[in-house]
Design an enzyme around this catalytic site. Structure first.
Site, short mmCIF file in Angstrom:
data_model
loop_
_atom_site.label_atom_id
_atom_site.label_comp_id
_atom_site.label_asym_id
_atom_site.label_seq_id
_atom_site.Cartn_x
_atom_site.Cartn_y
_atom_site.Cartn_z
N PRO A 2 -14.63 16.94 -10.46
CA PRO A 2 -13.63 17.50 -9.59
C PRO A 2 -14.30 18.23 -8.45
O PRO A 2 -15.18 19.06 -8.66
CB PRO A 2 -12.92 18.49 -10.48
CG PRO A 2 -13.27 18.13 -11.89
CD PRO A 2 -14.45 17.26 -11.83
N GLU A 3 -13.93 17.92 -7.25
CA GLU A 3 -14.36 18.70 -6.09
C GLU A 3 -13.20 19.64 -5.75
O GLU A 3 -12.27 19.76 -6.53
CB GLU A 3 -14.72 17.76 -4.94
CG GLU A 3 -15.78 16.73 -5.37
CD GLU A 3 -16.21 15.80 -4.26
OE1 GLU A 3 -16.26 16.25 -3.10
OE2 GLU A 3 -16.50 14.63 -4.53
#
Length: 271
Positions: A2-3
């Site tokens: 996840p960014e």
DNA sequence: AGTGCGGCCTGTCCGC
DNA sequence: TGCGGACAGGCCGCAC
């Protein structure tokens, strides 16, 4: 992992379910994450009230009446709300059972994520203290990027993925932002004009905002708080598209490894 | 100080 | 069908 868009999508999805809730119980099935889950976590959190859920970079901050629970999703982590008693699946490492009949559940197959605890200001925690500005805030702009790029020989892609320069940009959105800005990812950061760095800052904001609107990018693991994928994967312009035509000029998208990370770019549009 | 690399983990996919 | 190896969204900590 996840960014930023995925972490923020997670935060938005679970916020209403956790804010104001009393923590009835904590279950840690697998304490060996990136760092060991603090041994007394259950005792520390039990009966605490979650006041709010905030985000700093890719860290989620559950602020409670007795301290802050810091959660990082690593490469493969996800958080979701499940009904109490739902049987844990493989890699469901940590549960927070809440007073509303729901359980907040952390799943992280690769275990690069982290669950930490601090009683003091989480922004002063060693892992958070030196973080750069939020990319969607006014603190991040072309002038800031220019200052941080000055004298740097390293590739500009490496620079914008450095959390001391700016938080939240991982491997996908770094490639995407550089494509939008028309900058070759391998170019030395210090050798890019001020005007183009301003464009890059704007491109970073644009791609992160677009991804947020789509609920983030799901390649494999990412799901939001309700267990649903994000839809930005279909909007990716270069990431993972090696050999496919550039959406701008039709030239084949190229892949190369920079700092051990796959990077995608159009050799014609990005200089 | 800036830079590059190893390492932490499991799952999946590809080539043989 | 099985197996080894490469690779995957992050990022710390270390050597240079």
């Amino acid at each position: 992992m996840p960014e930023l868009p995925e972490v923020e999508t997670t935060r938005r999805g679970i916020e209403a379910h956790v804010s104001g809730q009393i923590i009835a119980a904590v279950e840690v099935r697998q304490p060996k994450l990136r760092w060991r889950v603090p041994p007394g976590l259950s005792r520390k959190l039990k009966d605490a009230r979650i006041d709010c859920l905030e985000r700093r970079g890719k860290y989620l901050l559950f602020k409670t009446s007795s301290g802050t629970l810091i959660v990082h999703l690593g490469m493969s982590g996800s958080l979701r709300m499940v009904v109490d008693g739902a049987p844990p699946q493989a890699h469901d490492h940590v549960d927070l059972r809440l007073g509303n009949g729901l359980t907040l559940r952390l799943r992280d197959p690769r275990r690069f994520g982290a669950v930490l605890w601090t009683r003091s200001d989480p922004l002063r925690h060693p892992l958070l203290a030196a973080l750069g500005p939020e990319p969607l805030s006014d603190g991040f702009d072309g002038a800031w990027l220019r200052q941080r790029a000055h004298g740097r020989k390293a590739a500009v892609k490496t620079l914008i993925m450095n959390s001391r320069v700016v938080v939240g940009i991982g491997n996908i959105y770094a490639s995407e932002a550089l494509f939008l800005a028309g900058i070759n990812p391998a170019r030395s950061a210090g050798r890019i004009s001020a005007r183009r760095l301003h464009g890059l800052a704007a491109a970073v904001k644009q791609v992160l905002e677009e991804a947020l609107e789509q609920g983030g990018t799901t390649l494999r693991d990412f799901v939001n708080g309700a267990g649903e994928p994000g839809y930005f994967a279909q909007s990716l312009r270069v990431y993972g598209r090696e050999g496919e035509p550039c959406v701008n000029c039709g030239a084949p998208v190229r892949a190369r490894v920079l700092a051990q990370r796959a990077s995608y770019y159009c050799p014609r549009c990005q200089r």
